[in-house]
Write a protein that holds these residues in place. Structure first.
Motif, PDB file in Angstrom:
ATOM      1  N   SER A 234       0.861  -1.167   0.011  1.00  0.00           N
ATOM      2  CA  SER A 234       0.030   0.034  -0.074  1.00  0.00           C
ATOM      3  C   SER A 234       0.913   1.309   0.068  1.00  0.00           C
ATOM      4  O   SER A 234       1.672   1.408   0.617  1.00  0.00           O
ATOM      5  CB  SER A 234      -1.027   0.122   1.295  1.00  0.00           C
ATOM      6  N   GLN A 235       0.425   2.346  -0.925  1.00  0.00           N
ATOM      7  CA  GLN A 235       1.315   3.388  -0.633  1.00  0.00           C
ATOM      8  C   GLN A 235       0.877   4.510   0.278  1.00  0.00           C
ATOM      9  O   GLN A 235       1.694   5.271   0.495  1.00  0.00           O
ATOM     10  CB  GLN A 235       0.926   4.113  -2.135  1.00  0.00           C
ATOM     11  N   ASP A 236      -0.481   4.210   0.802  1.00  0.00           N
ATOM     12  CA  ASP A 236      -0.685   5.441   1.671  1.00  0.00           C
ATOM     13  C   ASP A 236      -1.470   4.898   2.876  1.00  0.00           C
ATOM     14  O   ASP A 236      -1.041   4.762   4.128  1.00  0.00           O
ATOM     15  CB  ASP A 236      -1.753   6.244   0.982  1.00  0.00           C
ATOM     16  N   VAL A 237      -2.748   4.188   2.968  1.00  0.00           N
ATOM     17  CA  VAL A 237      -3.460   3.773   3.793  1.00  0.00           C
ATOM     18  C   VAL A 237      -3.912   2.456   3.828  1.00  0.00           C
ATOM     19  O   VAL A 237      -3.327   1.624   2.981  1.00  0.00           O
ATOM     20  CB  VAL A 237      -4.831   4.813   3.995  1.00  0.00           C
ATOM     21  N   LEU A 238      -4.655   2.082   4.924  1.00  0.00           N
ATOM     22  CA  LEU A 238      -4.996   0.530   5.058  1.00  0.00           C
ATOM     23  C   LEU A 238      -5.918   0.271   4.077  1.00  0.00           C
ATOM     24  O   LEU A 238      -6.993   0.927   3.994  1.00  0.00           O
ATOM     25  CB  LEU A 238      -5.040   0.128   6.381  1.00  0.00           C
ATOM     26  N   HIS A 239      -5.616  -0.657   3.057  1.00  0.00           N
ATOM     27  CA  HIS A 239      -6.571  -1.156   2.123  1.00  0.00           C
ATOM     28  C   HIS A 239      -6.948  -2.419   2.368  1.00  0.00           C
ATOM     29  O   HIS A 239      -6.408  -3.176   3.331  1.00  0.00           O
ATOM     30  CB  HIS A 239      -6.203  -0.836   0.728  1.00  0.00           C
ATOM     31  N   SER A 240      -7.913  -3.236   1.692  1.00  0.00           N
ATOM     32  CA  SER A 240      -8.187  -4.695   1.927  1.00  0.00           C
ATOM     33  C   SER A 240      -8.435  -5.224   0.412  1.00  0.00           C
ATOM     34  O   SER A 240      -9.530  -4.853  -0.166  1.00  0.00           O
ATOM     35  CB  SER A 240      -9.366  -4.969   2.779  1.00  0.00           C
ATOM     36  N   ALA A 241      -7.538  -5.801  -0.120  1.00  0.00           N
ATOM     37  CA  ALA A 241      -7.934  -6.458  -1.389  1.00  0.00           C
ATOM     38  C   ALA A 241      -8.823  -7.856  -1.382  1.00  0.00           C
ATOM     39  O   ALA A 241      -8.495  -9.037  -0.544  1.00  0.00           O
ATOM     40  CB  ALA A 241      -6.476  -7.191  -2.069  1.00  0.00           C
ATOM     41  N   TYR A 242     -10.048  -7.418  -1.917  1.00  0.00           N
ATOM     42  CA  TYR A 242     -11.082  -8.284  -1.775  1.00  0.00           C
ATOM     43  C   TYR A 242     -11.247  -9.045  -3.254  1.00  0.00           C
ATOM     44  O   TYR A 242     -11.634  -8.219  -4.084  1.00  0.00           O
ATOM     45  CB  TYR A 242     -12.138  -7.647  -1.170  1.00  0.00           C
ATOM     46  N   PHE A 243     -11.566 -10.451  -3.180  1.00  0.00           N
ATOM     47  CA  PHE A 243     -11.665 -11.118  -4.385  1.00  0.00           C
ATOM     48  C   PHE A 243     -12.883 -12.001  -4.206  1.00  0.00           C
ATOM     49  O   PHE A 243     -12.650 -13.190  -3.911  1.00  0.00           O
ATOM     50  CB  PHE A 243     -10.560 -12.055  -4.852  1.00  0.00           C
ATOM     51  N   PRO A 244     -14.106 -11.256  -4.210  1.00  0.00           N
ATOM     52  CA  PRO A 244     -15.240 -12.112  -3.866  1.00  0.00           C
ATOM     53  C   PRO A 244     -15.525 -13.574  -4.422  1.00  0.00           C
ATOM     54  O   PRO A 244     -16.033 -14.507  -3.877  1.00  0.00           O
ATOM     55  CB  PRO A 244     -16.457 -11.017  -4.219  1.00  0.00           C
ATOM     56  N   HIS A 245     -15.519 -13.396  -5.905  1.00  0.00           N
ATOM     57  CA  HIS A 245     -15.603 -14.749  -6.634  1.00  0.00           C
ATOM     58  C   HIS A 245     -14.631 -15.733  -6.312  1.00  0.00           C
ATOM     59  O   HIS A 245     -15.110 -16.968  -6.576  1.00  0.00           O
ATOM     60  CB  HIS A 245     -15.811 -14.348  -8.183  1.00  0.00           C
ATOM     61  N   PHE A 246     -13.653 -15.305  -5.850  1.00  0.00           N
ATOM     62  CA  PHE A 246     -12.235 -16.330  -5.731  1.00  0.00           C
ATOM     63  C   PHE A 246     -12.306 -16.620  -4.154  1.00  0.00           C
ATOM     64  O   PHE A 246     -11.490 -17.349  -3.618  1.00  0.00           O
ATOM     65  CB  PHE A 246     -11.132 -15.698  -6.037  1.00  0.00           C
ATOM     66  N   ARG A 247     -13.209 -16.091  -3.271  1.00  0.00           N
ATOM     67  CA  ARG A 247     -13.117 -16.376  -1.762  1.00  0.00           C
ATOM     68  C   ARG A 247     -11.935 -15.883  -1.207  1.00  0.00           C
ATOM     69  O   ARG A 247     -11.374 -16.738  -0.374  1.00  0.00           O
ATOM     70  CB  ARG A 247     -13.545 -17.664  -1.599  1.00  0.00           C
ATOM     71  N   ALA A 248     -11.416 -14.803  -1.413  1.00  0.00           N
ATOM     72  CA  ALA A 248      -9.944 -14.523  -0.987  1.00  0.00           C
ATOM     73  C   ALA A 248     -10.013 -12.975  -0.367  1.00  0.00           C
ATOM     74  O   ALA A 248     -10.886 -12.231  -1.269  1.00  0.00           O
ATOM     75  CB  ALA A 248      -9.181 -14.686  -1.937  1.00  0.00           C
ATOM     76  N   GLN A 249      -9.278 -12.639   0.464  1.00  0.00           N
ATOM     77  CA  GLN A 249      -9.183 -11.378   1.001  1.00  0.00           C
ATOM     78  C   GLN A 249      -8.043 -11.146   1.854  1.00  0.00           C
ATOM     79  O   GLN A 249      -7.588 -11.907   2.550  1.00  0.00           O
ATOM     80  CB  GLN A 249     -10.581 -11.012   1.812  1.00  0.00           C
ATOM     81  N   MET A 250      -7.197 -10.113   1.590  1.00  0.00           N
ATOM     82  CA  MET A 250      -6.144  -9.894   2.568  1.00  0.00           C
ATOM     83  C   MET A 250      -5.863  -8.471   2.592  1.00  0.00           C
ATOM     84  O   MET A 250      -6.235  -7.608   1.870  1.00  0.00           O
ATOM     85  CB  MET A 250      -4.972 -10.417   1.520  1.00  0.00           C
ATOM     86  N   ASN A 251      -5.607  -8.195   3.816  1.00  0.00           N
ATOM     87  CA  ASN A 251      -5.404  -6.519   4.365  1.00  0.00           C
ATOM     88  C   ASN A 251      -3.957  -6.247   3.571  1.00  0.00           C
ATOM     89  O   ASN A 251      -2.988  -6.981   3.516  1.00  0.00           O
ATOM     90  CB  ASN A 251      -5.116  -6.300   5.767  1.00  0.00           C
TER      91      ASN A 251
END
Length: 355
Positions: A234-251
C-alpha cells in the motif's frame, strides 16, 4: 423565548398529569389492584403474544432465505473457494439448527410457564449434568470448525516452491489498483515508495536488474488452473484486497508486504455462461433498460448493457472514493494469458522511453 415557555408549560402539564394518576391510584385503597403489577389476564396476553411472535419470526426467516437467496455469490472461481463455501454453509447450518431449537424453547416456555396467581417458581442452584452438556457440545463443535478452517487457511498461506506459482504484486493507493508481473525471471524487483517518480508509479528501484522485466498494468489477467502468489503493498493507508468470486481477501498494509495464493479454476467466459450469471445479467439488463427509458425522456444517454466481469475490490473504507476502487480481472486460458502478457511493456522499456 416563546418556544422555551411553551416547552416549560408542556413539561409542567406532563408532571401534573403523572402526579394526578399517582394520587388516583392511592385513593383506591390498599386492597385495590395496581395497574403497574401484571395480573393473570396480562400474563395470558403476553404469553399468547410470545407464540405469535415466534410464528412471525420463523415465517420471516423462511421468507428471507427464499427471497434473498438469489443474492448469494455464484460458484467459487478458485480451487480453495469450494472449501470456504462448505465451511460457511456448515456454520450457517449449525447456527440455524441451534437458533430454531433455542428460540422455539424460549417462546414455548414463556407461554407454558406464564405467571399465575398463587404459582411459585421452582428454583435450584445448579445442575452439573446440564452445565457439562451445554459446555462440552459447543467446545467440540467450535474445535471442529476451527480445525477445518485452519487446514483451509494453511492451503492458502503455505505456498510450496515446487508449485512454481506465478508471482504478481498488487499495489494499492487512493483510489486505484495496479498489478506488477514478475516477468521472465518470476522475481519481483525491489520497490519502495521513496522511488516513486514520474512514470515509476509503484516505486521500483531502477538499479535493481530484477525490476527490468517487471510489467505494470491496470488490469489483472490470470491463467486458469495455475497457482498465483499475490504480494500486496500500500502506498498510503490501510486497504483490503477483496476477491469475492475467488473467496479471498487480504489486508494491504502500508510499510509491509502481505501475501496469499489461490488457483483460479473458472474462466471469465465460463462464468458468463453459467446459469446463475445468465439469469443475473438478464435481470440487471432489464432493470437498466427500464431506467434508460426515463433517462432518454429527459434527453440523457441510455445506460450501457451490462456484461459480467470479475473485479478486485477494496473492502476497507479508505476514503471518499473508496467505492470506486476496483480493478477488472480476466481469467483466461494459459495461451491467451501468455499472449496478453507478451504485449505489455517491461519496466526498463517504459523508463527508457522517458529519457
Amino acid at each position: 423565548m416563546t418556544v422555551f415557555l411553551v416547552i416549560i408549560v408542556l413539561a409542567l402539564l406532563a408532571v401534573t398529569g403523572w402526579q394526578m394518576s399517582k394520587i388516583f391510584q392511592l385513593s383506591k385503597g390498599p386492597g385495590a389492584e395496581s395497574a403497574e403489577i401484571a395480573n393473570d389476564n396480562d400474563n395470558r396476553q403476553q404469553a399468547k403474544l410470545m407464540l405469535w411472535f415466534m410464528i412471525f419470526l420463523y415465517v420471516g426467516m423462511a421468507y428471507s432465505f427464499w427471497h434473498w437467496s438469489k443474492l448469494y455469490l455464484p460458484q467459487a472461481a478458485s480451487e480453495h473457494g469450494n472449501e470456504v463455501d462448505t465451511l460457511m454453509f456448515i456454520s450457517i447450518g449449525l447456527i440455524m439448527v441451534v437458533q430454531v431449537i433455542t428460540q422455539a424453547l424460549l417462546h414455548w416456555f414463556a407461554y407454558k410457564y406464564q405467571g399465575k396467581k398463587g404459582n411459585r417458581a421452582l428454583f435450584f442452584a445448579d445442575n452439573d449434568k446440564l452445565e457439562f452438556i451445554w459446555t462440552i457440545i459447543p467446545v467440540i463443535t467450535l474445535a471442529g470448525l476451527i480445525i477445518y478452517g485452519l487446514f483451509t487457511w494453511s492451503d492458502i498461506m503455505n505456498i510450496s516452491e515446487d508449485d512454481d506459482p506465478i508471482v504478481i504484486e498488487i499495489y494499492a493507493k487512493q483510489f486505484s489498483w495496479q498489478a506488477r508481473y514478475a516477468g521472465e525471471d518470476n522475481t519481483l524487483g525491489e520497490a519502495n515508495v521513496r522511488f516513486i517518480e514520474g512514470v515509476n508509479t509503484v516505486g521500483l528501484n531502477v538499479n535493481d536488474t530484477y525490476a527490468d522485466d517487471d510489467k505494470i498494468t491496470t488490469e489483472l489477467h490470470l491463467p486458469v488452473g495455475k497457482q498465483v502468489l499475490f504480494k500486496f503493498r500500500s502506498q498510503d493507508v490501510l486497504h483490503s484486497a477483496y476477491f469475492p468470486h475467488f473467496r479471498a481477501q487480504m489486508n494491504v498494509v502500508p510499510g509491509m508486504v502481505t501475501q496469499f495464493a489461490f488457483t483460479p479454476d473458472v474462466t471469465t467466459a465460463e462464468m458468463r455462461d453459467s446459469e446463475y450469471m445468465v439469469d443475473k445479467v438478464k435481470t440487471i439488463n432489464e432493470i437498466r433498460k427500464e431506467n434508460s427509458k426515463a433517462l432518454m425522456a429527459e434527453g440523457e444517454a441510455p445506460l450501457d448493457s451490462y456484461e459480467f466481469d470479475y473485479f478486485l475490490l477494496c473492502n476497507k473504507i479508505c476514503g471518499d472514493a473508496h467505492y470506486n476502487m476496483q480493478m477488472k480481472i480476466v481469467v483466461e486460458s494459459e495461451e491467451e494469458y501468455n499472449q496478453w502478457l507478451s504485449e505489455q511493456d517491461e519496466f526498463a522499456t517504459v523508463m527508457e522511453s522517458q529519457e
